[in-house]
Design an enzyme around this catalytic site. Structure first.
Site, PDB file in Angstrom:
ATOM      1  N   GLU A 186      -6.613  -4.863   4.261  1.00  0.00           N
ATOM      2  CA  GLU A 186      -6.635  -6.135   3.523  1.00  0.00           C
ATOM      3  C   GLU A 186      -7.746  -6.131   2.479  1.00  0.00           C
ATOM      4  OE1 GLU A 186      -4.525  -8.825   3.832  1.00  0.00           O
ATOM      5  OE2 GLU A 186      -3.330  -7.538   5.111  1.00  0.00           O
ATOM      6  N   GLY A 191       2.795  -2.448   8.953  1.00  0.00           N
ATOM      7  CA  GLY A 191       3.233  -2.960  10.247  1.00  0.00           C
ATOM      8  C   GLY A 191       4.720  -3.230  10.171  1.00  0.00           C
ATOM      9  N   ARG A 229     -27.406  -9.687  35.165  1.00  0.00           N
ATOM     10  CA  ARG A 229     -27.722  -8.317  35.526  1.00  0.00           C
ATOM     11  C   ARG A 229     -29.231  -8.125  35.601  1.00  0.00           C
ATOM     12  NH1 ARG A 229     -25.779  -3.469  37.515  1.00  0.00           N
ATOM     13  NH2 ARG A 229     -26.805  -1.700  36.537  1.00  0.00           N
ATOM     14  N   ASP A 231     -10.330  -2.859   1.206  1.00  0.00           N
ATOM     15  CA  ASP A 231     -11.429  -2.088   1.781  1.00  0.00           C
ATOM     16  C   ASP A 231     -12.750  -2.818   1.519  1.00  0.00           C
ATOM     17  OD1 ASP A 231     -12.520   0.713   2.678  1.00  0.00           O
ATOM     18  OD2 ASP A 231     -13.657   0.146   0.894  1.00  0.00           O
ATOM     19  N   SER A 278      -6.349   0.102  -2.038  1.00  0.00           N
ATOM     20  CA  SER A 278      -7.014  -1.031  -2.664  1.00  0.00           C
ATOM     21  C   SER A 278      -6.753  -1.105  -4.170  1.00  0.00           C
ATOM     22  CB  SER A 278      -8.518  -0.944  -2.405  1.00  0.00           C
ATOM     23  OG  SER A 278      -8.755  -1.045  -1.017  1.00  0.00           O
ATOM     24  N   GLY A 280     -22.743   1.087  31.390  1.00  0.00           N
ATOM     25  CA  GLY A 280     -21.493   1.663  31.878  1.00  0.00           C
ATOM     26  C   GLY A 280     -20.392   0.618  32.001  1.00  0.00           C
ATOM     27  N   THR A 318       0.811  -1.220   0.000  1.00  0.00           N
ATOM     28  CA  THR A 318       0.000   0.000   0.000  1.00  0.00           C
ATOM     29  C   THR A 318       0.844   1.270   0.000  1.00  0.00           C
ATOM     30  OG1 THR A 318      -1.794  -1.094   1.140  1.00  0.00           O
ATOM     31  CG2 THR A 318      -1.677   1.293   1.399  1.00  0.00           C
ATOM     32  N   THR A 366     -11.402  -1.817   6.757  1.00  0.00           N
ATOM     33  CA  THR A 366     -10.820  -1.074   5.625  1.00  0.00           C
ATOM     34  C   THR A 366      -9.461  -1.583   5.197  1.00  0.00           C
ATOM     35  OG1 THR A 366     -10.077   0.630   7.216  1.00  0.00           O
ATOM     36  CG2 THR A 366     -12.104   1.066   6.003  1.00  0.00           C
TER      37      THR A 366
END
Lengths: 717, 717
Positions: A465, A219, A352, A467, A186, A442, A180, A463
């Site tokens: 590998e 990476g 809960r 998009d 892409s 929460g 890229t 998005t």
């Protein structure tokens, strides 16, 4: 197109003869904390899910590999840290990578020639399990072995394998996968980095011609990479042969950038901050001629270009085919992450309590609210569907990459299937995680309960590998091509007639008269029409017709584009882009529904089959419900029948309610995978303590009486 | 119910006489970077938006306050930091808080008696603008002044105001708003903390009876709070008078916890990490009798309880009414955050190019793809609708809180309006930010481009200050009550007849015959039925009927619950919970559509009105489209007409395309607000450089020729 198969049949059958694993699953189930109130169990005689059996079904054909990977992912030393800086997180993940490398985590991907088992399916199956440890670790492993090492393996030849793969596997050479660019993600075909051959020195000159051509989001690029597999336009003897891949050293042993190589740090990101993403640029960096990964194209010392694939277009797409592994991996990982989110939210929702209503003294468990079931169970059903479809994708991938079932058609099918599943499963995962996070209120926002971190890390799965939008376009192009192929099988003279017929059929669908007949047939028989929604034949027909008709409608709408100037044709296609993407999604829904159905069909245990059939129906009807207007407008469903869809879904929610905990227990997530206190007993303990306090207050003679009660008494007195 | 008014009329009229601001807006517009290609402008003679005018419309009646707050939010010292630990972020936000306190940021909220202007609307308007600086700072300010100080102001009396408000305003006393407990968030009535009066010492004894009764998620509780407004059950003379609010000191001057007070840190969260959220518990903490905030209930030294409101239920809801300020604030803030996200994504989409198609040499701008328009413009339209509706909410809030228009009915209307808008605007904001982040691809995932941070910080807006689901339930209860009131206005004997009539009407809607007539009327006139979708009368009718019928249908479905035992009645209501929530959302859509329409109707400038009318239509038709199956099934729309909705939306997307940049320019976001490099010229510069390089390559005689082109030449030759 890879037709869904009945592979899960074998899996399901095997599972009944796997007592050790069933025992393990039962153990898992015991560890799932029981809710404070009575567990809603189906009335006696009602179907009951065999959790161990379903766990085995989900483990699939690479069950042993998955089990080992799950065991590995329990280790605290592999877990995602909270509240660390980007630098600290990166350092920790690098350490973890060395641990995985020492354990030969990706050994399975190696072919026999390199001493490996050539078990590509197993390699990806193990990879997917890493997501519950730390998605940063997973993706950094994906960069190193799934992209960088794989590029050498898939695009290089024997000499390259020997020279570079051992160090790539051992992490002696951390690497970047430099495809890229800032300007082109892409659209790989438009990359601008050049590799120009210099016959004088027998070297390649790698150049980044402008800012937008910097390699980006890589990476390992910011800090750790020693080398990179760089995609660049191969230029020799004045001819640009298109994008090829080159092995380029970028840093020395001490981590200093090599001459001519520049690097920038992408800095903090929305998630995956354990990975040092960054940019690379090359100022006429020279590398030896033999650093071209030359499986699909080579240059002789004198600069002569040769390739086993004559067509530059086909050559390019063949090289790009290696990218499919990333998409297969993300499909599985997204599914596993959604499983974890659902495990947390559904466990919490079953313990809960909030607001009284059903009882004066006891509050209602969240999962007993219709809206709570409606937000979680359809996502659970879709996640099951996704798991079964992923298993089929994994087989298709393994067949091709092992070489056992490799053919141009099989590759194309695999690529289309991956392009259909990756965008839809990453979308589902993100939506599921977000829904789960909100369903936990929460508590869901606290980092310790995992859901926010999962969303942050998986966000980019939508998005990268490929998009999601771009991949869905690929799918729709393929579907259109298939449709056109269908037309081509008719003799020349027949085409016009065929198209006219289809057009007439479609236009008839658009008149109300046709529909009327259906309505009349359904009228007064709501029970029967409702029952038919649950029939697999009905769902199959609805979903397959929808997938087919959506392609057909676009194909007919695009007919005027044929023979037009490119710009004009592009404009026509663009006016139907939303429908194209929609057709691709409809195709993915169908693939998942069929995979789910074929898995359900193979279950021998009656109770399990009954529950999974309900879940499959929930998936099918939810897909229909979400696109109901289309079914009505297209005349595929009468209004009468359309009205029963929502009602049927609601019924399914309540039927599945008692099985919700069983269904998430089958995901086989151990406490060390879950790690969210709200799903590991904290909420249950609090509820038990509060309930005990309330009981003792009610028993106490001098407990305060409420003003409201007092006023009522006064009024009566 | 607060009926949408034409308040924006005044705003719009004023704006034409505000040349200074128009100039400012024009300046803003100049700063918005132009795309590299030709800006798509409407053909000459076509309508054009007056950006300055629309900026003024959006600034609304508190324009000066907003302008000043926007100016303030530009300062780097108030901006969200990236890549810091939780501790560092908290420390920074505390510093920023002192800056705001020194500038008397919240002075406007004070009544005349405390030397303030009693400008509650202005106070909230200024607050909303803070979100673009750092949502953590915004919410920490909200905790200190909007909750803690407001509780003293609204629930206390003169003596309390004098004793505590100056130090709360100056931040000498950072405070926590201790309402929510671990066990009870949105169900405030069930809080378990007790305040028991001891007449011997004339003190309150505050007690946390069990773990689930710990106060939780409180901003300032983990570190900075010196005091807290604690909500606890008031118990005196053996009677529990329900939840009241008490002023409880929690830390000394040095920040050490006072005896009996315990605190825990909530730790890292999904976002808003600049706030030190935490828990508080009280082990028989004693405070003076006069620390009860006694506006709505007091205790004499001997323990006698008195209240100006006799009914405990009404008293409770009156006290809770102060919470509405938070919801009004979040509605405005969520809208402003969505504006920022859209500004970034639409600016980038108008510069970023990807894939050729329309031209052989120039790639297509993202915003020229249909799917890109379809993902962003409907969200833009909804954000405009939300802005106009928020202005009306702000007026309703200001009227009540200033005391000018305070009445039980006005309060109830305000609470319902806030309960309808807050959940739907926070939902829209989260969805919009996520869509924008994905629409920006890899760039959208980088923290520097803001979108991921916005999503992380705003995530909790969906579940705090009243969980979205719970608030929508409140709205639907009110709508049901209104409907029942309508029934009550009919004489006793008539009720049965009336209900039977309505039921018959509804059941007739469910038969196809009625619809048939409509279809026949529409048949063969698709053009006319399409045109009618754009008529405001049509949209108004569709959206108001939908809001009404959804309530009506639930009301009829719930009739069997009347007179049933509570548990049985609750079960019946629960079977229709999804429909109840749906009815509430339909109501919110209607409020927004009407607010948008009334704002558009007041615009004098033809071009502006034309563009905003298109945008309003896009909003209206999108709402209809998203619920199209309901309209079809309910017989409110014929299939014939239903088919035109999607087509009309697509047309509107292209009509609005040339105005997209103008529409975001009117949000008046300065570069210091935006701060995302991709929306401030970085992409434009890269595109320009790449285009220049491509041009020079084409001009170069010795530029490499592509293998593809070469092959074509050979074949020809």
């Amino acid at each position: 197109m890879t037709a869904p198969t009945a592979r899960t049949t074998a899996t399901a059958a095997q599972s009944t003869t796997a007592p050790a694993s069933a025992a393990q699953a039962a153990e898992t189930r015991r560890r799932v904390p029981a809710p404070t109130g009575p567990i809603p169990v189906p009335p006696s005689g009602a179907p009951r899910l065999d959790v161990g059996l379903v766990t085995e079904m989900l483990l699939g054909d690479w069950a042993d590999v998955r089990r080992a990977a799950r065991e590995s992912a329990r280790r605290p030393e592999l877990h995602r840290p909270e509240d660390v800086t980007v630098a600290e997180h990166r350092a920790r993940v690098l350490e973890q990578m060395h641990l995985l490398a020492a354990e030969e985590m990706s050994h399975r991907m190696l072919p026999e020639s390199l001493g490996g088992p050539n078990d590509n399916g197993g390699n990806v199956a193990a990879f997917a399990e890493l997501v519950v440890a730390d998605p940063s670790l997973q993706i950094k492993a994906g960069v190193q072995w799934g992209l960088f090492t794989s590029a050498i393996l898939q695009l290089g030849t024997a000499e390259h394998h020997e020279r570079w793969i051992p160090d790539a596997m051992s992490l002696k050479t951390p690497g970047a996968f430099a495809m890229t660019e800032i300007g082109h993600g892409s659209d790989v075909q438009s990359l601008a980095t050049t590799a120009t051959y210099d016959p004088e020195t027998e070297e390649w000159v790698i150049r980044t011609p402008f800012r937008a051509a910097w390699k980006d989001y890589l990476g390992n690029a910011a800090l750790h990479a020693r080398a990179a597999t760089v995609f660049a336009r191969l230029i020799t003897r004045g001819v640009d042969h298109g994008v090829h891949c080159f092995y380029v050293p970028v840093r020395d042993e001490d981590g200093n950038l090599l001459p001519g190589v520049r690097s920038e740090d992408d800095g903090p990101k929305g998630g995956l901050n354990g990975i040092d993403n960054g940019r690379l640029a090359f100022d006429d960096v020279r590398i030896p001629r033999t650093n071209l990964l030359n499986r699909y194209g080579d240059v002789a010392p004198d600069g002569t270009y040769t390739s086993p694939i004559d067509s530059p277009g086909r050559r390019f797409f063949t090289m790009l085919g290696t990218l499919v592994q990333g998409r297969v991996s993300l499909d599985g990982s997204a599914n596993r992450a959604a499983q974890l989110a659902l495990h947390i939210a559904i466990t919490y929702a079953s313990q809960r309590r909030q607001f009284t209503g059903a009882s004066a003294t006891e509050e209602t468990v969240l999962l007993d609210y219709q809206s709570h079931l409606a937000r979680l169970l359809p996502k659970l059903a879709a996640t099951y569907a996704g798991a079964f479809a992923h298993e089929e994708l994994l087989h298709a991938f393994d067949d091709v990459f092992s070489g056992r079932g490799d053919s141009p058609e099989a590759r194309e099918d695999l690529e289309t299937l991956a392009a259909a599943l990756k965008p839809t499963s990453t979308r589902l995962a993100l939506d599921t995680i977000q829904e789960c996070r909100e369903a936990c209120g929460g508590q869901g926002f606290l980092a310790e309960n995992r859901l926010v971190g999962l969303h942050q890390d998986l966000d980019v799965y939508a998005t990268f590998e490929g998009d999601n939008t771009v991949l869905l376009q690929l799918v729709s192009k393929r579907l259109l091509a298939d449709y056109t192929g269908e037309l081509r099988s008719i003799d020349r003279a027949g085409i016009g007639r065929y198209i006219a017929q289809r057009a007439e059929t479609l236009s008839r669908r658009h008149t109300p008269w046709n529909r009327l007949v259906q309505s009349a047939a359904d009228a007064g028989r709501p029970r029967r029409s409702s029952e038919s929604l649950r029939l697999p034949e009905f769902q199959e027909q609805m979903l397959s017709e929808r997938a087919r008709v959506k392609v057909e409608e676009v194909a007919l709408a695009l007919r005027p584009a044929a023979g037009k100037e490119p710009a004009e044709a592009a404009a026509i296609v663009n006016k139907h882009q939303v429908e194209l993407l929609d057709a691709a999604r409809a195709h993915a829904d169908l693939v998942r529904w069929r995979a789910f159905s074929s898995a359900v069909g193979a279950v021998a245990d009656d109770g399990t089959r009954a529950v999974l059939t309900d879940l499959r129906d929930l998936f099918g009807l939810t897909v229909i419900h979400d696109d109901l207007a289309w079914f009505l407008l297209d005349g595929m469903m009468s209004l009468q029948r359309g009205r029963t869809v929502a009602r049927d879904i609601r019924r399914l929610l309540w039927r599945l309610r008692p099985h919700a905990l069983d269904l998430v227990a089958a995901f086989d997530l151990q406490p060390e995978h879950v790690r969210a206190p709200i799903a590991l007993g904290a909420e249950r303990e609090r509820q038990a303590e509060a309930a005990a306090h309330a009981r003792s207050e009610r028993a106490r003679a001098d407990a305060p009486i409420s003003e409201k009660a007092l006023k009522r008494t006064h009024r009566k007195g």
